[in-house]
Design an enzyme around this catalytic site. Structure first.
Site, PDB file in Angstrom:
ATOM      1  N   GLU A   7     -10.918 -22.208   0.838  1.00 16.61           N
ATOM      2  CA  GLU A   7     -10.060 -21.029   0.633  1.00 16.61           C
ATOM      3  C   GLU A   7      -8.596 -21.331   0.916  1.00 16.61           C
ATOM      4  OE1 GLU A   7     -11.109 -17.154   2.201  1.00 16.61           O
ATOM      5  OE2 GLU A   7     -13.201 -17.779   2.278  1.00 16.61           O
ATOM      6  N   ASP A  79     -14.957 -19.801   3.267  1.00 21.88           N
ATOM      7  CA  ASP A  79     -15.255 -19.386   4.645  1.00 21.88           C
ATOM      8  C   ASP A  79     -16.700 -18.896   4.806  1.00 21.88           C
ATOM      9  OD1 ASP A  79     -12.717 -20.065   5.347  1.00 21.88           O
ATOM     10  OD2 ASP A  79     -11.959 -18.020   5.540  1.00 21.88           O
ATOM     11  N   TYR A 287     -14.595 -20.735  13.883  1.00 23.68           N
ATOM     12  CA  TYR A 287     -14.254 -19.664  12.944  1.00 23.68           C
ATOM     13  C   TYR A 287     -13.991 -18.371  13.709  1.00 23.68           C
ATOM     14  CZ  TYR A 287     -14.348 -16.995   8.598  1.00 23.68           C
ATOM     15  OH  TYR A 287     -14.003 -16.201   7.523  1.00 23.68           O
TER      16      TYR A 287
END
Length: 660
Positions: A7, A79, A287
């Site tokens: 991304e 993601d 993350y």
């Protein structure tokens, strides 16, 4: 060549270093397709979305198609959340990929990335459907409700499935504060001298349950409270010693990270997420979009090693924390990727946030802090006003730091109540012992209204109500402020006039403003992701509800300030000399009204003279303006009917010889 599509372009350098030769890393830069900008893009009965490439997406897709010509295999590494899953699906559709390999990693480290390549999977279409449902629901509310909201208010305003309930919370808190009535009440505190330490400790009068009721816990008799404060001696009724433990807070989820960044660092949720995004791209943290308050099992060994190195005691067994209701817990909590690294990040915000994340994550597996607690119950030696009065003293002393050796407390709280509690050094007391009072104090108290929300406390409220998800909190805050529905003053949130207008226009008319309904929608999206509900059923239910509400509203509702000429809503318009109200039907209807306290006022009646127009017979008006650009003449009051006759002024009278 192997092609990996991610991304964010910020990850390319780090991933290129990890993967080495034979790999090409390219970025989608977020979504490449979306619903059309100028139309709804979805309709009953199938509610199949119509997507189009974004302006940026056209260039990205063209570049990726060229790279595909050289690629032997394609890895979609967007993601690891629903949004990322949807982006991978859109890339597959746009690029016509027949067999892409879907890989995800929760941290950008060599071990995590290479492990994902060993176990690729297919795109999870259930998670894609959940993201698609969220996007379509947002579009339905925006496109179906916003025009009606604008019609009712006479202003171009937008309604949002999640943003409007957030504005409602701010509006209702403001009104709760304004409606709050202060209650003055009283208490008493006694102070005692400790001869051994030369210190002082205190006990507070217990008004419950003898003097006040549960439903009205405030003691209002000032004179009696003052008499209690004059007590000279007390008898010890009971004395208790115990030990209390305080456990560390869990490692950060997205929302608690945003709250801590706001409280501790003074940055808003968007700035916190921007800093976290950079730390993630640099490979320093896991993350950062997660609602799971637990570290991964693989991290425990690293935490223990760092703790030993720092001379910290770990808990007897690994801690597990309860996730919020409705949490997806798809990814571990936000933690460092290299636990031994004490400082990371490029900017001051990034470095400060990294430190918060690391210390909090280490602390979660440390030993409890322990306190020695003393509680003593006292009774006045003599009744006051014929009534026995009792007092209680509670003191707490830290005897073992545990996790508090590393961090001071729970950084997500505006005020840490546990830390505010006084140590109150109570000496050992024996039941039946008589103690002399050193001094007494009348406590003059008053009730306080609830505090205004800050961005941190509003995020906390949204999470507790099940509104929004980790990836959406920062966007919600940014939207309601940037669109002028909420304003920030000294970190506190206040509704604007526009925000209040939106809430007043929608509450009671649309169910999506109800917090319970919003929570149910989030739960429905979770069920879609888990394969327990279908996309079409969820969308159709909301679509039908909105249609019914709009039909009811259009039949029964009238604009808040209708035009007296045509019935269309009036709009409040800024002018050179302040605000005024004009018809939203302009230019077909040019009626205007003065502004009086934010509402349309009554127009002053036109002052006409006894002189009649020689052309049509209607009364004349004397029109005068002094100063630059001024004028002084007589005009016909029949102007709107088509008479344009004017007359020069002659000593305060119309000069009929000079008619135009």
């Amino acid at each position: 060549m192997k092609l990996m599509i991610i991304e964010s372009p910020g990850k390319i350098e780090k991933l290129s270093t990890i993967l080495g030769d034979g790999w090409k890393i390219a970025a989608s830069v977020g979504h490449v397709r979306d619903l059309p900008q100028k139309e709804m893009g979805v309709a009953a009965p199938d509610f199949k979305p119509s997507y189009e490439l974004t302006e940026r997406g056209e260039g990205v897709v063209a570049k990726l198609k060229n790279l595909l010509k050289q690629a032997d295999s394609v890895y979609l590494a967007t993601d690891p959340d629903r949004e990322g899953e949807a982006i991978s699906w859109h890339l597959q559709q746009c690029l016509k990929l027949s067999n892409p390999l879907r890989v995800t990693f929760n941290e950008i480290t060599a071990n995590a990335v290479k492990a994902s390549l060993v176990a690729p999977r297919t795109i999870d279409v259930k998670r894609v459907a959940a993201q698609e449902a969220r996007r379509v629901l947002d579009r339905l509310v925006g496109y179906m409700v916003s025009p009606e909201l604008s019609r009712l208010t006479g202003k171009r305003l937008s309604a949002g499935r999640v943003q409007s309930p957030a504005v409602r919370l701010v509006v209702e808190r403001e009104r709760e504060i304004k409606a709050f009535k202060v209650t003055n009440h009283f208490g008493a505190m006694l102070f005692f001298a400790d001869a051994k330490t030369s210190g002082e400790w205190s006990a507070e009068w217990l008004t419950k349950p003898k003097f006040v009721a549960e439903d009205n816990p405030y003691f209002m008799d000032r004179d009696f409270a003052a008499a209690v404060a004059q007590v000279k001696a007390v008898v010890v009724k009971s004395f208790d010693e115990s030990e209390a433990k305080r456990s560390p807070p869990p490692p950060f989820t997205t929302s608690t990270m945003q709250q801590a960044a706001s409280v501790t660092l003074g940055v808003d949720p968007k700035a916190a997420m921007d800093a976290a995004q950079k730390l993630y791209e640099q490979g320093h943290i896991t993350y950062h979009r997660t609602d799971n308050p637990n570290v991964s099992d693989e991290s425990l060994g690293d935490i223990y090693a760092v703790s030993v190195k720092l001379g910290l005691d770990i808990a007897e067994k690994p801690r597990k924390f309860k996730a919020p209701a409705g949490a997806q817990v798809g990814h571990p909590a936000v933690t460092p990727t290299h636990w031994e690294v004490e400082e990371a990040g490029e900017t001051s915000d990034q470095k400060a946030l990294y430190k918060l994340i690391r210390l909090r994550a280490i602390a979660c597996q440390l030993a409890d802090a322990r306190y020695a607690v003393r509680t003593v119950r006292l009774e006045a030696a003599q009744p006051v006003g014929g009534k026995n009065v009792e007092f209680e003293a509670r003191g707490r002393t830290l005897i073992y730091q545990g996790w508090l050796k590393l961090i001071a407390g729970d950084q997500t709280e505006e005020e840490d109540g546990n830390e505010k509690e006084s140590s109150n050094p109570i000496p050992v007391c024996a039941p039946g012992e008589c103690l002399d009072v050193a001094r007494g104090k009348l406590l003059e108290k008053k009730t306080k209204p609830p505090s205004h929300y800050t961005q941190a406390t509003l995020v906390k409220k949204l999470e507790s109500e099940g509104i929004g998800r980790p990836a959406t909190y920062a966007a919600i805050m940014d939207n309601i402020v940037s669109r002028g529905y909420v304003k920030t003053e000294k970190k506190y949130l206040f509704p604007t006039e526009t925000g209040e207008l939106i809430v007043d226009s929608l509450v009671g008319k649309f169910e999506f403003l109800d917090l319970g309904f919003t929570r149910e929608i989030e739960e429905s999206l979770d069920r879609i992701a888990q394969g327990e509900s279908g996309y079409k059923a969820v969308i159709a239910k909301v679509h039908d509800q909105l249609n019914m509400e709009l039909s009811t509203l259009q039949v029964s509702a009238t604009p808040k300030h209708p035009c007296q000429e045509c019935g269309k809503p009036l709009r409040r318009i800024p002018g050179k000399n302040g605000h005024f109200w004009g018809c939203s039907g302009y230019p077909d209807c040019s009626v205007t009204f003065p502004d009086e306290g934010g509402k349309p006022g009554q127009k002053k009646p036109v002052e006409v003279s006894n002189f009649a127009c020689v052309k049509c017979g209607n009364p004349l008006k004397h029109l005068v303006k002094k100063g630059k650009g001024g004028y002084d003449f007589w005009g016909c009051s029949g102007f709107k009917e088509g008479c344009k006759a004017t007359y020069e002024d002659k000593k305060g009278k119309p000069n009929f010889e000079k008619a135009k």
